[in-house]
Design an enzyme around this catalytic site. Structure first.
Site, PDB file in Angstrom:
ATOM      1  N   LYS A  22       0.956  -1.056  -0.078  1.00 47.40           N
ATOM      2  CA  LYS A  22       0.094  -0.146   0.112  1.00 47.40           C
ATOM      3  C   LYS A  22       0.857   1.215   0.051  1.00 47.40           C
ATOM      4  O   LYS A  22       0.598   2.070  -0.653  1.00 47.40           O
ATOM      5  CB  LYS A  22      -0.940   0.060   1.337  1.00 47.40           C
ATOM      6  N   ASN A  23       2.060   1.331   0.909  1.00 48.38           N
ATOM      7  CA  ASN A  23       2.788   2.388   1.095  1.00 48.38           C
ATOM      8  C   ASN A  23       3.756   2.713  -0.263  1.00 48.38           C
ATOM      9  O   ASN A  23       4.483   3.878  -0.014  1.00 48.38           O
ATOM     10  CB  ASN A  23       3.409   2.599   2.427  1.00 48.38           C
ATOM     11  N   ARG A  92      -4.497  10.997   4.648  1.00 46.43           N
ATOM     12  CA  ARG A  92      -3.146  11.883   5.002  1.00 46.43           C
ATOM     13  C   ARG A  92      -2.422  11.671   3.455  1.00 46.43           C
ATOM     14  O   ARG A  92      -1.836  12.584   2.973  1.00 46.43           O
ATOM     15  CB  ARG A  92      -2.553  11.371   5.890  1.00 46.43           C
ATOM     16  N   CYS A 116      -4.669  12.256  12.548  1.00 48.86           N
ATOM     17  CA  CYS A 116      -5.540  11.110  12.543  1.00 48.86           C
ATOM     18  C   CYS A 116      -5.228  10.379  13.857  1.00 48.86           C
ATOM     19  O   CYS A 116      -4.801  11.100  14.801  1.00 48.86           O
ATOM     20  CB  CYS A 116      -5.016   9.817  11.292  1.00 48.86           C
ATOM     21  N   ARG A 121       0.563  14.417  12.600  1.00 54.75           N
ATOM     22  CA  ARG A 121       0.757  14.288  11.563  1.00 54.75           C
ATOM     23  C   ARG A 121       0.937  15.787  10.689  1.00 54.75           C
ATOM     24  O   ARG A 121       0.529  15.946   9.530  1.00 54.75           O
ATOM     25  CB  ARG A 121      -0.221  13.684  10.505  1.00 54.75           C
ATOM     26  N   PRO A 122       2.097  16.534  11.177  1.00 57.00           N
ATOM     27  CA  PRO A 122       2.330  17.871  10.600  1.00 57.00           C
ATOM     28  C   PRO A 122       2.951  17.713   9.224  1.00 57.00           C
ATOM     29  O   PRO A 122       3.482  16.325   8.888  1.00 57.00           O
ATOM     30  CB  PRO A 122       3.468  18.397  11.715  1.00 57.00           C
ATOM     31  N   ILE A 123       3.035  18.662   8.461  1.00 54.84           N
ATOM     32  CA  ILE A 123       3.458  18.631   7.239  1.00 54.84           C
ATOM     33  C   ILE A 123       4.695  19.780   7.022  1.00 54.84           C
ATOM     34  O   ILE A 123       4.890  19.938   6.088  1.00 54.84           O
ATOM     35  CB  ILE A 123       2.567  18.952   5.987  1.00 54.84           C
ATOM     36  N   ASP A 124       5.124  20.242   8.247  1.00 55.01           N
ATOM     37  CA  ASP A 124       6.222  21.421   8.189  1.00 55.01           C
ATOM     38  C   ASP A 124       7.282  20.861   7.226  1.00 55.01           C
ATOM     39  O   ASP A 124       7.940  21.664   6.342  1.00 55.01           O
ATOM     40  CB  ASP A 124       6.660  21.618   9.487  1.00 55.01           C
ATOM     41  N   LEU A 125       7.785  19.516   7.424  1.00 58.01           N
ATOM     42  CA  LEU A 125       8.986  19.206   6.528  1.00 58.01           C
ATOM     43  C   LEU A 125       8.895  19.308   4.998  1.00 58.01           C
ATOM     44  O   LEU A 125       9.644  19.535   4.273  1.00 58.01           O
ATOM     45  CB  LEU A 125       9.508  17.768   7.081  1.00 58.01           C
ATOM     46  N   ASP A 304       4.944   0.592  12.202  1.00 59.14           N
ATOM     47  CA  ASP A 304       3.297  -0.079  11.806  1.00 59.14           C
ATOM     48  C   ASP A 304       3.268  -1.664  12.074  1.00 59.14           C
ATOM     49  O   ASP A 304       2.365  -1.980  11.732  1.00 59.14           O
ATOM     50  CB  ASP A 304       3.322  -0.192  10.114  1.00 59.14           C
ATOM     51  N   ILE A 326       8.166   6.811  16.907  1.00 62.08           N
ATOM     52  CA  ILE A 326       7.923   7.668  15.560  1.00 62.08           C
ATOM     53  C   ILE A 326       6.515   8.487  15.732  1.00 62.08           C
ATOM     54  O   ILE A 326       6.514   9.585  15.497  1.00 62.08           O
ATOM     55  CB  ILE A 326       7.435   6.622  14.459  1.00 62.08           C
ATOM     56  N   ARG A 396      -8.569  -0.422   4.971  1.00 61.91           N
ATOM     57  CA  ARG A 396      -7.686   0.510   4.199  1.00 61.91           C
ATOM     58  C   ARG A 396      -6.231  -0.005   3.887  1.00 61.91           C
ATOM     59  O   ARG A 396      -5.842   0.461   2.776  1.00 61.91           O
ATOM     60  CB  ARG A 396      -7.444   1.915   5.259  1.00 61.91           C
TER      61      ARG A 396
HETATM   62  C1  EPZ Z   1       4.267   7.103   6.259  1.00 59.26           C
HETATM   63  O1  EPZ Z   1       3.528   7.780   7.114  1.00 59.26           O
HETATM   64  C2  EPZ Z   1       3.252   5.550   6.283  1.00 59.26           C
HETATM   65  N1  EPZ Z   1       2.297   6.004   5.360  1.00 59.26           N
HETATM   66  C3  EPZ Z   1       3.132   5.412   7.629  1.00 59.26           C
HETATM   67  O2  EPZ Z   1       2.086   3.895   7.583  1.00 59.26           O
HETATM   68  C4  EPZ Z   1       3.975   5.062   8.410  1.00 59.26           C
HETATM   69  O3  EPZ Z   1       3.652   4.642   9.765  1.00 59.26           O
HETATM   70  C5  EPZ Z   1       5.082   6.237   8.229  1.00 59.26           C
HETATM   71  O4  EPZ Z   1       5.392   6.754   7.234  1.00 59.26           O
HETATM   72  C6  EPZ Z   1       6.294   5.930   9.314  1.00 59.26           C
HETATM   73  O5  EPZ Z   1       6.898   4.890   8.771  1.00 59.26           O
HETATM   74  C7  EPZ Z   1       2.321   5.991   3.967  1.00 59.26           C
HETATM   75  O6  EPZ Z   1       3.358   5.931   3.510  1.00 59.26           O
HETATM   76  C8  EPZ Z   1       1.027   6.517   3.267  1.00 59.26           C
HETATM   77  P1  EPZ Z   1       6.559  10.191   8.432  1.00 59.26           P
HETATM   78  P2  EPZ Z   1       4.174   9.423   6.969  1.00 59.26           P
HETATM   79  O7  EPZ Z   1       6.155  11.360   7.729  1.00 59.26           O
HETATM   80  O8  EPZ Z   1       4.826   9.695   5.694  1.00 59.26           O
HETATM   81  C9  EPZ Z   1       6.860  13.604  11.789  1.00 59.26           C
HETATM   82  C10 EPZ Z   1       0.297   2.716   7.803  1.00 59.26           C
HETATM   83  O9  EPZ Z   1      -0.201   2.028   8.775  1.00 59.26           O
HETATM   84  N2  EPZ Z   1       6.767  14.516  10.795  1.00 59.26           N
HETATM   85  O10 EPZ Z   1       7.516   9.370   8.332  1.00 59.26           O
HETATM   86  O11 EPZ Z   1       2.855  10.293   7.282  1.00 59.26           O
HETATM   87  C11 EPZ Z   1       5.387  12.941  12.313  1.00 59.26           C
HETATM   88  O12 EPZ Z   1       4.566  13.760  12.976  1.00 59.26           O
HETATM   89  C12 EPZ Z   1       0.797   4.116   7.760  1.00 59.26           C
HETATM   90  O13 EPZ Z   1       0.516   2.176   6.669  1.00 59.26           O
HETATM   91  C13 EPZ Z   1       7.119  15.930  11.069  1.00 59.26           C
HETATM   92  O14 EPZ Z   1       7.043  16.088  12.209  1.00 59.26           O
HETATM   93  O15 EPZ Z   1       4.986   9.360   8.244  1.00 59.26           O
HETATM   94  C14 EPZ Z   1       5.665  11.446  12.854  1.00 59.26           C
HETATM   95  O16 EPZ Z   1       5.903  11.690  14.070  1.00 59.26           O
HETATM   96  C15 EPZ Z   1       0.538   4.749   9.096  1.00 59.26           C
HETATM   97  N3  EPZ Z   1       6.810  16.623  10.077  1.00 59.26           N
HETATM   98  C16 EPZ Z   1       6.896  11.109  11.999  1.00 59.26           C
HETATM   99  O17 EPZ Z   1       7.513  12.333  11.523  1.00 59.26           O
HETATM  100  C17 EPZ Z   1       6.519  16.401   8.718  1.00 59.26           C
HETATM  101  O18 EPZ Z   1       6.455  17.196   7.836  1.00 59.26           O
HETATM  102  C18 EPZ Z   1       7.006  10.208  11.128  1.00 59.26           C
HETATM  103  O19 EPZ Z   1       6.034  10.806  10.173  1.00 59.26           O
HETATM  104  C19 EPZ Z   1       6.173  15.131   8.549  1.00 59.26           C
HETATM  105  C20 EPZ Z   1       6.373  14.161   9.449  1.00 59.26           C
END
Ligand code: EPZ
Length: 418
Positions: A22-23, A92, A116, A121-125, A304, A326, A396
């Site tokens: 999926k991912n 997301r 969620c 789930r911020p998007i600042d990065l 996960d 995480i 999902r």
């Molecule tokens: C991906 O989510 C996966 N989803 C998630 O899988 C997975 O748990 C996660 O990566 C971690 O491996 C998909 O690929 C669709 P992140 P993503 O950005 O990209 C922080 C599942 O069950 N962060 O690596 O959203 C954030 O808050 C799902 O299949 C910032 O601070 O994860 C978190 O604490 C759940 N700022 C950490 O990074 C940002 O701009 C990891 O988030 C982005 C993220």
């Protein structure tokens, strides 16, 4: 509404095939927007999240047809309009269209994704990366507007190796002028798969899978046909199911490399695992010992798989410790497991698990995708019947989870309830 009903006590036996990840599929579908030629994705997992991201693309005039597990995407008539905000808020991963849209159109407006259950789930990065490439970012009223006359390659350091931010920045840099370097990038297999897909389209990406990814901007990409990698989290989920039921199963269509942290921790716990190339044998008919788990970015133990492992540790005598590094709120399955008799104490990001002799079946509810899978796993070993509600969370991310567990001998079915 549907629920999943499980009668525990059966040892899993037999073999199953793993679906595509999926991912990996979600960013691959998003990045097809980078070219006007048709892209075809074979062996696509027919999951709710996949249908949602296809609808997000359709909301900007992408022409997508799904024939069995083959997704044909024609983005020759994409419109630079705002993607459907209800869909974006629903999932997301819809946010992964930002990178391709900034690349293709230079600007876009999109609803901010909802948080969620597992975290804010911020998007600042993501936004830091876009502005480093020359985009102007405006936030307000629940929307983000991004505008870039020209994208210029740059060096971008990620404060956290975010999977989504790495993917979005990679996709935004593909058609930028010059070279982009992403430092402290995420190295998950799904990112390597996205880079493989993009390089097959004519992109110039190196270092995917490491913490330093380089992207040389190119002028144009071409349409391709592609089969994504297998789903390492789906495979891990069935591995844990075999362990908790002391069963013996064969899982086909895996990439052992991607399962290393899961195999390592299950072996540490006492599970017998034999590798057969693109299959593995998992034998849980062993004495297990408690272990400690700390979720980390790949190649560390995947967040996960945290909930699924917790269900297994609840049944192992002794004290186990799980540290979730995480996400800030990924212990919602604890309350539901305690309803089944589990002995778990939460202290901030740590969960202390005391193994119990038996988990008792009862009515529980899935709170997120992986928590739902964890409850099914607990129910497989539970005494009596367990009814798992809110299974839309599970649908999902898992193709036919009850069907695959039934194929392995579990007493599990999907029931219609008022
Ligand atoms: C991906 O989510 C996966 N989803 C998630 O899988 C997975 O748990 C996660 O990566 C971690 O491996 C998909 O690929 C669709 P992140 P993503 O950005 O990209 C922080 C599942 O069950 N962060 O690596 O959203 C954030 O808050 C799902 O299949 C910032 O601070 O994860 C978190 O604490 C759940 N700022 C950490 O990074 C940002 O701009 C990891 O988030 C982005 C993220």
């Amino acid at each position: 509404m549907k629920e999943i009903l499980v009668k525990g006590g059966r040892r899993l036996n037999g073999e199953i095939d793993i679906s595509s990840a999926k991912n990996a599929v979600l960013p691959i579908i998003a990045c097809s927007m980078l070219c006007e030629e048709t892209c075809v994705i074979n062996k696509a997992p027919l999951l709710k999240d996949v249908f949602v991201i296809c609808d997000v693309l359709r909301s900007v005039n992408s022409n997508i047809t799904i024939e069995k597990d083959r997704i044909v995407i024609d983005n020759s008539n994409l419109k630079n309009i705002e993607p459907d905000s209800e869909l974006v808020k629903k999932m997301r991963a819809s946010f992964l269209v930002m990178g391709p849209m900034i690349s293709r159109f230079g600007k876009f407006r999109i609803s901010l994704p909802g948080g969620c259950n597992i975290g804010t789930r911020p998007i600042d990065l993501h936004l830091k990366g876009f502005s480093a490439l020359g985009a102007e970012i405006k936030l307000g009223h629940g929307y983000v507007e991004v505008c870039a006359n020209k994208l210029i390659g740059n060096r971008i350091y990620l404060d956290f190796p975010s999977v989504g931010a790495t993917e979005n920045i990679m996709m935004a840099a593909i058609l930028a002028e010059g070279e982009t370097t992403i430092e402290n990038a995420a190295g998950e297999p799904e990112i390597q798969d996205l880079a493989n897909f993009l390089n097959s389209m004519g992109a110039k990406i190196s270092g995917a899978g490491t913490d330093n990814i380089k992207i040389q901007g190119v002028k144009k990409l071409r349409g391709i046909e592609y089969t994504p990698i297998p789903d390492r989290i789906e495979a891990g989920t069935y591995m844990v199911g075999a362990a908790i039921t002391k069963g013996k199963i064969r899982i086909n269509g895996i990439k052992e490399e991607h399962l290393k942290p899961i195999i390592a921790k299950l072996r540490e716990l006492g599970v017998y695992i034999e590798s057969l190339g693109d299959s593995i044998i998992v034998d849980g008919d062993r004495e297990f010992n408690p272990i400690d788990i700390k979720t980390m970015p790949y190649p560390g133990f995947p967040t996960d798989m945290q909930a699924q492992m917790m269900s297994l540790l609840c049944t192992i005598k002794g004290t186990s410790l799980i540290t979730e590094t995480i996400f800030e709120n990924r212990f919602m399955h604890v309350g539901e497991l305690k309803r089944m008799g589990a002995n778990i104490k939460i202290d901030g990001r740590c969960a202390v698990i005391e193994g119990v002799d038996v988990l008792t079946g009862c009515d529980v509810k899935a709170t997120d995708l992986r928590a739902g899978a964890a409850l099914i796993i607990a129910a497989l070993a539970g005494e009596g019947y367990t009814k798992v509600g809110n299974i839309y969370h599970i649908e999902r991310g898992y193709v036919d989870i009850d069907g695959k567990f039934r194929k392995l001998g579990a007493n599990i079915e999907r029931v219609e309830v008022e």
